[in-house]
Each structure stands twice: as C-alpha cells, then as structure tokens.
Scaffold this active site. Structure first.
Site, PDB file in Angstrom:
ATOM      1  CB  CYS A  46     108.409  78.788  59.820  1.00 10.79           C
ATOM      2  SG  CYS A  46     107.434  77.792  58.691  1.00 10.79           S
TER       3      CYS A  46
ATOM      4  CG  HIS B 251     106.007  80.825  62.158  1.00  9.75           C
ATOM      5  ND1 HIS B 251     105.657  81.394  60.958  1.00  9.75           N
ATOM      6  CD2 HIS B 251     105.754  79.498  62.040  1.00  9.75           C
ATOM      7  CE1 HIS B 251     105.216  80.455  60.147  1.00  9.75           C
ATOM      8  NE2 HIS B 251     105.262  79.299  60.776  1.00  9.75           N
TER       9      HIS B 251
ATOM     10  CG  ASN C 173     102.612  78.725  58.319  1.00  5.22           C
ATOM     11  OD1 ASN C 173     103.524  79.469  57.999  1.00  5.22           O
ATOM     12  ND2 ASN C 173     102.808  77.583  58.969  1.00  5.22           N
TER      13      ASN C 173
HETATM   14  N1  ACO Z   1      89.389  69.312  56.710  1.00  6.82           N
HETATM   15  C1  ACO Z   1      88.719  68.287  57.267  1.00  6.82           C
HETATM   16  N2  ACO Z   1      89.349  67.253  57.831  1.00  6.82           N
HETATM   17  C2  ACO Z   1      90.691  67.247  57.840  1.00  6.82           C
HETATM   18  C3  ACO Z   1      91.443  68.284  57.280  1.00  6.82           C
HETATM   19  C4  ACO Z   1      90.734  69.353  56.695  1.00  6.82           C
HETATM   20  N3  ACO Z   1      91.359  70.402  56.125  1.00  6.82           N
HETATM   21  N4  ACO Z   1      92.764  68.007  57.444  1.00  6.82           N
HETATM   22  C5  ACO Z   1      92.829  66.845  58.089  1.00  6.82           C
HETATM   23  N5  ACO Z   1      91.590  66.369  58.319  1.00  6.82           N
HETATM   24  C6  ACO Z   1      91.192  65.139  58.961  1.00  6.82           C
HETATM   25  C7  ACO Z   1      92.272  64.084  58.936  1.00  6.82           C
HETATM   26  O1  ACO Z   1      92.280  63.422  57.690  1.00  6.82           O
HETATM   27  C8  ACO Z   1      91.832  63.201  60.074  1.00  6.82           C
HETATM   28  O2  ACO Z   1      90.806  62.369  59.607  1.00  6.82           O
HETATM   29  P1  ACO Z   1      90.711  60.829  60.091  1.00  6.82           P
HETATM   30  O3  ACO Z   1      90.532  60.924  61.567  1.00  6.82           O
HETATM   31  O4  ACO Z   1      89.528  60.338  59.340  1.00  6.82           O
HETATM   32  O5  ACO Z   1      92.015  60.224  59.686  1.00  6.82           O
HETATM   33  C9  ACO Z   1      91.235  64.170  61.075  1.00  6.82           C
HETATM   34  O6  ACO Z   1      90.952  65.375  60.338  1.00  6.82           O
HETATM   35  C10 ACO Z   1      92.143  64.483  62.215  1.00  6.82           C
HETATM   36  O7  ACO Z   1      93.410  64.768  61.661  1.00  6.82           O
HETATM   37  P2  ACO Z   1      94.563  65.263  62.542  1.00  6.82           P
HETATM   38  O8  ACO Z   1      95.772  65.510  61.712  1.00  6.82           O
HETATM   39  O9  ACO Z   1      94.683  64.352  63.722  1.00  6.82           O
HETATM   40  O10 ACO Z   1      93.943  66.645  62.980  1.00  6.82           O
HETATM   41  P3  ACO Z   1      94.367  67.556  64.172  1.00  6.82           P
HETATM   42  O11 ACO Z   1      93.251  67.680  65.120  1.00  6.82           O
HETATM   43  O12 ACO Z   1      95.712  67.221  64.697  1.00  6.82           O
HETATM   44  O13 ACO Z   1      94.491  68.961  63.432  1.00  6.82           O
HETATM   45  C11 ACO Z   1      96.198  70.363  62.550  1.00  6.82           C
HETATM   46  C12 ACO Z   1      95.388  69.106  62.347  1.00  6.82           C
HETATM   47  C13 ACO Z   1      95.280  71.572  62.557  1.00  6.82           C
HETATM   48  C14 ACO Z   1      97.212  70.515  61.413  1.00  6.82           C
HETATM   49  C15 ACO Z   1      96.911  70.266  63.921  1.00  6.82           C
HETATM   50  O14 ACO Z   1      97.637  69.064  64.015  1.00  6.82           O
HETATM   51  C16 ACO Z   1      97.836  71.379  64.170  1.00  6.82           C
HETATM   52  O15 ACO Z   1      97.424  72.460  64.492  1.00  6.82           O
HETATM   53  N6  ACO Z   1      99.158  71.160  64.032  1.00  6.82           N
HETATM   54  C17 ACO Z   1     100.126  72.176  64.012  1.00  6.82           C
HETATM   55  C18 ACO Z   1     100.692  72.139  62.662  1.00  6.82           C
HETATM   56  C19 ACO Z   1     100.889  73.458  62.041  1.00  6.82           C
HETATM   57  O16 ACO Z   1     100.484  74.484  62.508  1.00  6.82           O
HETATM   58  N7  ACO Z   1     101.563  73.416  60.923  1.00  6.82           N
HETATM   59  C20 ACO Z   1     101.882  74.600  60.213  1.00  6.82           C
HETATM   60  C21 ACO Z   1     103.095  74.393  59.433  1.00  6.82           C
HETATM   61  S1  ACO Z   1     104.457  74.080  60.411  1.00  6.82           S
HETATM   62  C22 ACO Z   1     105.136  75.496  60.902  1.00  6.82           C
HETATM   63  O17 ACO Z   1     104.837  76.547  60.413  1.00  6.82           O
HETATM   64  C23 ACO Z   1     106.146  75.431  61.954  1.00  6.82           C
END
Ligand code: ACO
Length: 307
Positions: free
Chosen positions: A109, A234, A264
C-alpha cells in the site's frame, strides 16, 4: 529537486460488490463493516487481471508529448505476470522510445508514494515519468474470511510526473514485521496464498506513524497545517484517518476519503483519490497536499505535493 503531477487518471472495474452482498453468505452486516471501516462498496474485477487495470488507467492519461518520458513505474503486489514486467509492455503500448527505464515494484500500500521518491531520485529536471499504482486484490482474498474480504477492492490510478527544481522532502520508514500483513507467493507449496492480517496491529501501526510523519513533513518545510490544503493518505480505513485527524488537530475535512466507494485498493488508493479530486476541480495550482502511503513491510513514505 521537486515533483509536479501533470496528469491523473484512474480505472475501476465495473463489478460493484456491496456490503449487503456479503450479508448474503457471510456472518457479517453492513452496519458492522461501515461503522468499523467506512466502506460501503468496492469493485471486484471479473474478467480482468492487474495488467488490464494498468493499461486502462494509462490509456486514459492521454499523454501528448511522449519525448520527455524517461521512466515507467508500476507499483503493485498483485501482478499477473512475474515477467515480463507490466511496465515494460507500456513502452510499446504508448509508442515510447526504447531508451526508457521500466520497473514493476512491490511496496504494497506504500507503493505509490514510494514511487514518487523513485521519480525524484531518477529523473533529471524537466524530464517525466509515468507512475501507476494498481492492485487486483480480490484474487488474493479468501472469500469466506469475513475479517479480510470486506476490506479490499480492485483498481488502478496513473499519473504523469515531471521533475522541477524545487525542494521535495520525503519521510521514509521500514520496520520488519511478518505478522501484521502477509501474502505468500503463488509458488509456495502447502501454505495459504490468501492475505492474512492482524487488524488491531495494523491499526496501532498506522495511528502511530501517520501523526509523526505529518509532523516531520511540516517541520522540514517550516510550515504549519494551515498552509496545507488536503491530506491524502492511503485509504485503508476511515477510523484510522479520523483518529489521525484528531491526534494532529487537523480538521477531518482536509482528509479526502473515498473508501466508502472503493474500499482499500492498496497501491492504487492514493492515485485514485488524486484523480477523483482532480476531476472534481478541487486541486488548484499552488495548493499543498500531504500524501502518505503505509502498509505491509511494515513501511511508510510521505511527502508534500505542490499542485
Ligand atoms: N463482520 C462481522 N464480524 C467480524 C467481521 C466482519 N466482517 N470481521 C471480523 N469480525 C469479528 C471477529 O471475528 C471478532 O469476533 P470475536 O470477537 O467473536 O472473535 C470481532 O469481530 C472483533 O474482531 P476484531 O478483529 O477485534 O475487530 P476490530 O474491532 O479490531 O475491527 C478491523 C477489525 C476493522 C479490521 C480493525 O482492526 C481495523 O480497522 N484495523 C485496521 C486494519 C486495516 O485497515 N487493514 C487494511 C489493510 S492494511 C493496510 O492497508 C495498511
């Protein structure tokens, strides 16, 4: 020596996948996805590969004077070809001279802004480069992994860049980390070849490095945020960008975001945003835009563009 973006273009595959489409087969919801990421829909290519996205975005650049081009860079981590490079085929496609340098490179990215740095190092004053960020991430996703499939989209953005004689500062960082974001090569046997990600770690990384990078860029140029018109980062996640806006006390309106429509798109996200802003007439001569790419590696590169 500085850089000027002379032209922008972008190409997004036609096929739109909405959050509701995921609800049909995954334990997820539009509410979960949009409240945590800001994403409402994205494009997943159907009968195209990464090189097609690159060609379609480059064709739309409509470059008139090709004699100034010395460099073609394609930033991608999803190339359909290991060789020959996609960038080399652009030479023939656009009818360019043979004495040009053409490189595909992978900085995930971070690729587009890293490409700006490569342009700055390689080009002589008055000479030009075509810099493209393109990724077709849908082919690297496990469609049943709700934690990743909802986040990404496919697309390409192309730019025509010219070197001038102004100062261009960059902030650059690399921090080895094999856990946050990972995609095995297609040739690795007996291992998953889908993207895996530790979302919380990525969030922590991005919200740590973005504010520091912004601060350093402003300091290097001896200006304040009031001298900045836009911040184009990004497009990973609107929560990351909102957090950074708060932390840096920059009005969130200065952070241009379009990830609601495209998700993304990795190396493509910044040139797609620039092209959208350009098409809307938002970018005017003399404006200053902070742009920062960040992603797998971990890596990050930032600079201030003068339009
Ligand atoms: N729908 C419903 N539930 C979901 C989903 C979904 N699509 N995805 C994950 N969950 C669940 C998980 O399984 C977990 O369930 P559990 O508690 O029963 O185990 C729960 O939601 C919480 O999961 P977390 O991973 O802790 O969720 P979080 O609140 O951290 O949100 C997210 C996840 C949105 C990815 C967040 O961590 C984030 O914004 N991270 C940044 C990552 C990012 O932007 N990545 C992009 C690619 S990297 C880049 O471009 C640099």
């Amino acid at each position: 020596m500085g850089l000027k973006i002379l032209k922008t273009s972008s190409y997004l595959p036609r096929n739109v996948v909405t959050n509701n489409d995921f609800e049909k087969y995954l334990d997820t919801s539009d509410e979960w996805i949009s409240s945590r990421t800001g994403i409402k829909e994205r494009r997943f290519a159907v009968d195209e590969d990464t090189s097609d996205l690159v060609y379609k975005s480059v064709d739309k650049l409509n470059i008139e004077d090709k004699s100034k081009i010395d460099l073609i860079l394609v930033a991608t981590f999803t190339s359909d070809k290991a060789m020959p490079t996609i960038s080399s085929s652009i030479q023939k496609r656009l009818g360019l001279m043979e004495d040009i340098f053409a490189i595909d490179f992978n900085m995930a990215c971070t690729g587009f802004v890293a490409g700006l740095k490569l342009c700055e190092k390689y080009l002589d004053t008055g000479r030009q480069a075509i810099l493209i960020g393109a990724d077709l991430i849908s082919k690297t996703l496990d469609k049943n992994d709700r934690g990743t499939v909802v986040l990404f989209g496919d697309g390409a953005g192309a730019t025509l860049i010219e070197k001038n004689n102004k100062q261009q500062y960059f902030e650059i960082g690399t921090r080895s980390n094999d856990e946050c974001l990972k995609l095995n090569g297609r040739n690795i046997k007996n291992e998953s070849s889908f993207i895996s990600m530790n979302g919380k770690e990525v969030f922590r990384f991005a919200t740590e490095v973005l504010p520091v990078t912004i601060e350093k860029l402003l300091k290097e140029k001896n200006i304040t945020i009031d001298d900045i018109d836009y911040v184009v980062c990004h497009q990973a996640n609107y929560r990351i960008l909102n957090y950074v806006a708060k932390k840096t006390k920059i009005q969130v309106e200065k952070f241009y975001m379009n990830l609601d429509k495209y998700g993304n798109t990795s190396a493509a996200s910044i040139p797609i945003v620039l092209d959208e802003m350009n098409s809307k007439g938002l970018l005017k001569q003399g404006q200053r835009i902070i742009t920062i790419g960040f992603g797998a590696g971990l890596s990050w590169v930032g600079t201030i563009l003068e339009w």
